[in-house]
Design a protein around this motif. Sequence first.
Motif, PDB file in Angstrom:
ATOM      1  N   ASP A 661      42.636  51.505 -39.020  1.00  0.00           N
ATOM      2  CA  ASP A 661      42.876  52.947 -39.151  1.00  0.00           C
ATOM      3  C   ASP A 661      43.758  53.463 -38.011  1.00  0.00           C
ATOM      4  O   ASP A 661      44.329  54.540 -38.109  1.00  0.00           O
ATOM      5  CB  ASP A 661      41.535  53.700 -39.158  1.00  0.00           C
ATOM      6  CG  ASP A 661      40.726  53.450 -37.892  1.00  0.00           C
ATOM      7  OD1 ASP A 661      40.855  52.350 -37.305  1.00  0.00           O
ATOM      8  OD2 ASP A 661      39.962  54.340 -37.478  1.00  0.00           O
ATOM      9  N   MET A 662      43.869  52.695 -36.922  1.00  0.00           N
ATOM     10  CA  MET A 662      44.709  53.141 -35.808  1.00  0.00           C
ATOM     11  C   MET A 662      46.089  52.488 -35.831  1.00  0.00           C
ATOM     12  O   MET A 662      46.825  52.564 -34.850  1.00  0.00           O
ATOM     13  CB  MET A 662      44.004  52.883 -34.476  1.00  0.00           C
ATOM     14  CG  MET A 662      42.768  53.752 -34.302  1.00  0.00           C
ATOM     15  SD  MET A 662      42.129  53.751 -32.622  1.00  0.00           S
ATOM     16  CE  MET A 662      43.191  54.956 -31.833  1.00  0.00           C
ATOM     17  N   ASP A 663      46.418  51.815 -36.916  1.00  0.00           N
ATOM     18  CA  ASP A 663      47.743  51.195 -37.035  1.00  0.00           C
ATOM     19  C   ASP A 663      48.610  51.946 -38.041  1.00  0.00           C
ATOM     20  O   ASP A 663      49.113  51.363 -38.993  1.00  0.00           O
ATOM     21  CB  ASP A 663      47.597  49.728 -37.444  1.00  0.00           C
ATOM     22  CG  ASP A 663      47.158  48.870 -36.275  1.00  0.00           C
ATOM     23  OD1 ASP A 663      47.968  48.684 -35.354  1.00  0.00           O
ATOM     24  OD2 ASP A 663      45.997  48.406 -36.273  1.00  0.00           O
ATOM     25  N   GLN A 664      48.737  53.218 -37.841  1.00  0.00           N
ATOM     26  CA  GLN A 664      49.526  54.036 -38.762  1.00  0.00           C
ATOM     27  C   GLN A 664      51.017  53.812 -38.526  1.00  0.00           C
ATOM     28  O   GLN A 664      51.437  53.571 -37.404  1.00  0.00           O
ATOM     29  CB  GLN A 664      49.210  55.522 -38.562  1.00  0.00           C
ATOM     30  CG  GLN A 664      47.744  55.863 -38.759  1.00  0.00           C
ATOM     31  CD  GLN A 664      47.252  55.555 -40.156  1.00  0.00           C
ATOM     32  OE1 GLN A 664      47.952  55.807 -41.133  1.00  0.00           O
ATOM     33  NE2 GLN A 664      46.061  54.975 -40.269  1.00  0.00           N
ATOM     34  N   MET A 665      51.775  53.913 -39.613  1.00  0.00           N
ATOM     35  CA  MET A 665      53.226  53.799 -39.478  1.00  0.00           C
ATOM     36  C   MET A 665      53.913  54.899 -40.276  1.00  0.00           C
ATOM     37  O   MET A 665      53.459  55.268 -41.358  1.00  0.00           O
ATOM     38  CB  MET A 665      53.704  52.449 -39.993  1.00  0.00           C
ATOM     39  CG  MET A 665      53.491  51.340 -38.984  1.00  0.00           C
ATOM     40  SD  MET A 665      54.859  50.203 -39.033  1.00  0.00           S
ATOM     41  CE  MET A 665      54.094  48.859 -39.855  1.00  0.00           C
ATOM     42  N   ALA A 666      55.024  55.380 -39.708  1.00  0.00           N
ATOM     43  CA  ALA A 666      55.839  56.352 -40.448  1.00  0.00           C
ATOM     44  C   ALA A 666      56.517  55.622 -41.597  1.00  0.00           C
ATOM     45  O   ALA A 666      56.853  54.444 -41.479  1.00  0.00           O
ATOM     46  CB  ALA A 666      56.886  56.957 -39.519  1.00  0.00           C
ATOM     47  N   LYS A 667      56.734  56.341 -42.693  1.00  0.00           N
ATOM     48  CA  LYS A 667      57.445  55.694 -43.794  1.00  0.00           C
ATOM     49  C   LYS A 667      58.946  55.687 -43.490  1.00  0.00           C
ATOM     50  O   LYS A 667      59.397  56.362 -42.551  1.00  0.00           O
ATOM     51  CB  LYS A 667      57.132  56.399 -45.110  1.00  0.00           C
ATOM     52  CG  LYS A 667      57.533  57.850 -45.138  1.00  0.00           C
ATOM     53  CD  LYS A 667      57.101  58.508 -46.442  1.00  0.00           C
ATOM     54  CE  LYS A 667      57.784  59.848 -46.570  1.00  0.00           C
ATOM     55  NZ  LYS A 667      57.076  60.864 -47.286  1.00  0.00           N
TER      56      LYS A 667
END
Lengths: 808, 219
Positions: A661-667
């Motif tokens: 859940d803490m490995d978010q990436m922008a598209k």
Amino acid sequence: MTNHWIDIKNSDAVLIIGSNAAEHHPVAFKWVMRAKENGAVLMHVDPKFSRTSARCDFHVPLRSGTDIPFLGGMINYILEKELFFKEYVFNYTNFAFVVGKDYEFNDGLFSGYDPKTRKYDQSKWAFEKGPDGGPVIDETLKNERCVFNLMKKHYSRYTLKTVSDVTGVSAENLLRVYDAFCATGKPDKAGTIMYALGWTQHTVGVQNIRASSLIQLLLGNIGIAGGGINALRGEPNVQGSTDHGLLYSSLPGYHNLPVSTWQTLADYNKANTPVTTLKNSANWWSNRPKYVASLLKGWYGDAATPENDFCYEYLPKLEPGEDCSYMYVMDKMYHGKIKGGFIFGVNPMNSFSNTNKMRAALDKLDWLVCSELHNSETTDNWQRPGVDPKTKKTEVFLLPSAHRIEKAGTISNSGRWLQWFDKAVEPGGQARNFADIFVPLINKIRDLYRKEGGTLPDPLLKMHWTEKFEPEEWTRRINGFFWADTKVGDKEYKRGQLVPAFAQLKDDGSTSSLNWVYAGSFTEEAGNKSKKRDASQTPMQANIGLFPNWSWCWPVNRRVLYNRASVDLNGKPFNPKRAVIEWDGSKWIGDVPDGPWPPMADKEMGKLPFIMTKDGYAQFYGTGRLDGPFPEHYEPAETPLDSHPFSKQLSSPVYKFHTSDMDQMAKAADPNYPYVLTTYSLTEHWCGGGETRNVPNLLETEPQLYIEMSHELAKEKGINNGDGVIVESARGRVEAIAMVTVRIRPFTVMGKTVHLVGMPFAYGWTTPKCGDSTNRLTVGAYDPNTTIPESKACLVNLRKADKLTEIA
Amino acid sequence: MPKAFLVDTTRCTACRGCQLACKEWHDLPANATKQRGSHQNPPDLNPNNLKIVRFNERMTKEGVVVWNFFPDQCRHCVTPVCVDVADMAVPGAMIKDKKTGAVLATEKSAKLSPGDAKAVAEACPYNIPRIDPKTKRITKCDMCFDRVSAGMQPICVKTCPTGTMVFGEREEILAVAQKRLAVAKERFPKAHLVDMEDVSVIYLLAEEKEHYYEYAGFM
């Protein structure tokens, strides 16, 4: 470095790309200046104009993450204009090898790709095999699957137009670099490429470097004075620690860590020892079993015997493909799968990408041991801003560390020189160097095993170990000993005497060496060669600034690697004015050659120059990397584009990442995060600043976190120079002071304006009011070969701050 | 024999080794500084920084970025105006050492009235002297008088890794300066030596002095 620092002065063209050499190597940079004084052209290709650019003849701004198109364009330019060094390419590279029929490249994907596992089946890229199992070589190049033809086809797509479109570099600027650098494709010209973390910290990091080797091989720049591919290592002893297998995936001396399918030493040797069919290939790695046996002998001493595989069974074995690099360790920690551990010599809570995840991961530990000079963001993680220490369970043991100048030992510099340093002062208080912490700790564990027994005691109890750490004793062990009386030529060595060089290492247990590349550094005859400070040299050596008696360099004191490629088939230097080695009719003079054999014109005894490759040829096409046999452009994992001109494959199909859940990436082309962020350090702070922020005079010069941005972007955002700024990525929020500068400018990429901003990562909350980790913004996407995170390119948004809490 | 420095800015990488070494040698404490949107920090000379590297950046009309570095320090003038001005108020407050050519602010400089001290500072064509509010003394580069008297190089010169700074007998340095100028002119047609006849710290600049610092040169 294939070469060494002094050798830079021999260059006619210095291309600094992926490095900020003047800022990070301020002392050694004098050799770059010396090249300039000698008439060399100095070029800096980098997203921002830095102190390095200021001293170069020109700076070319490049959008971060587009080095491969930039270099691919140069490869195409060389091939189209036939600027390559034909004799070199023809004799010393695998340009004429025929690639097997399974190799394909379609729209950004090489053959063998499995989208489910995001992995390639590299066997699809294999070379065609002849009846004897050896390579099929077609020097007529009629076969369209010759490496040269495939390379030409692959890079024909890297035109000035496509490269300019994607890199944001004007065609004029591309040509400026291409013309200046490709002028070194002549026998009497030399060009060097200097890189550092600006190349490695990408999801295509290894392929950035591969691309540079294609260029340097085409131009005949490997093995010569003033040439080479020069990775700039530094004070953290990156060279030495890599040599000694600091990374999880290798044993000291560049041997793979065993995997579970190699249960015996024979399995290991079979899988790791290449066999060539070519008589004139030295195939140096055919010696690997001798080096591995000697390494095991060094670790286990008399307990290591041929009958017990030299204790090979004690080595840990990975599952095939298992990744234990630091990013994977931290991910496991985040998922609660690690209870405790040691963090020494690094400050991950500031320096690792996606720091917010790192900090949350560290909270999961029951216990942690650190050894530091100062309290750091790691040692004090549980009391970081916004966190109630009472809610954090980790018990932290902080051991006072000795400073570098409070211990003796060796450091290996960028040029592979092994240099001894003395202890200047005793450590203060109870501080100890790492070895004086580890050795007693291991001895304590050994005692406990002896007294209480336990699981698998032998790997520790049977070690050839020590009661007390003496640095020079380990320099001797690294060189290695004879374990049986041995005759070498006319000379007799007794058991316990030092081996003279790695040529004497054996696979029968009669020798040890903790690292074969360092064998020869400490001998019975010459003592500890890392202490040598003798400037004597022959006129031929003086001509190129080669000091064979100053320190010692691996391997076997060879100062320029692959130097057999600096001479023609008869052993005569391509460039007599800057000769590295020369065959005088009976022996080599100058540098230590890559092996003693005569020149290649001797059909019986001569050897090809690239002795570390199986077949002796340098490889334009190579099957060993996980992401393809040729470097190909892929956008960074976070990219401001939703397409690029080279293929439909936007980002690397095999880059690694995590999915917590803490490995978010922008598209791709995310309107919420429109700006490219690149990160770096600066002269005044060392790496993450954990040490230098505690030196008041250094902090005075660079006191607080800043964000460099163009005047154009600042105007768009209503930000003035010196204003507080909030920077946000999909992973975190950071405060910084705006540094509005002409040294960063907007890029025109695929017809649209792309703004890039840059931030140092040297600041952390334990230094009051200076700002906190920039890496809270950076991305958890990694190179598939090395698992190095892409800290050099991610996406952010920013705005003027109403108020600042991290900086005051 | 008077001494001289050459500061060849075409070699300077602004590593600030000189700025730091100066503080260390003179045992001067760090100032509390802030990031103000510039690498130049501390922003100006002050009693704790007798030498600072000044940064000047611009985009030329041709769209080329130029970033100039100017390691600023007392020029130790051949005929120092500051000494003349100080002598009118407190003789011996500022002196010129005949042997080395060093211009020094002495303990007596604390006896200058605030107005006289200000006059001394303002007389300097290079904007160098600063007045220490605590000791009331005039502070500025002392050519590492202690080191030079002991036959050593000034600490800034000793520290410089790129050969930007050279120190020695004036005659020798003038010769080196001319040689360096010839080299610099190959790349920078406007390269020149600043106020060479009048100062002991001779700057080699690649272009007009205003692109470095307002007080980079006097003539």
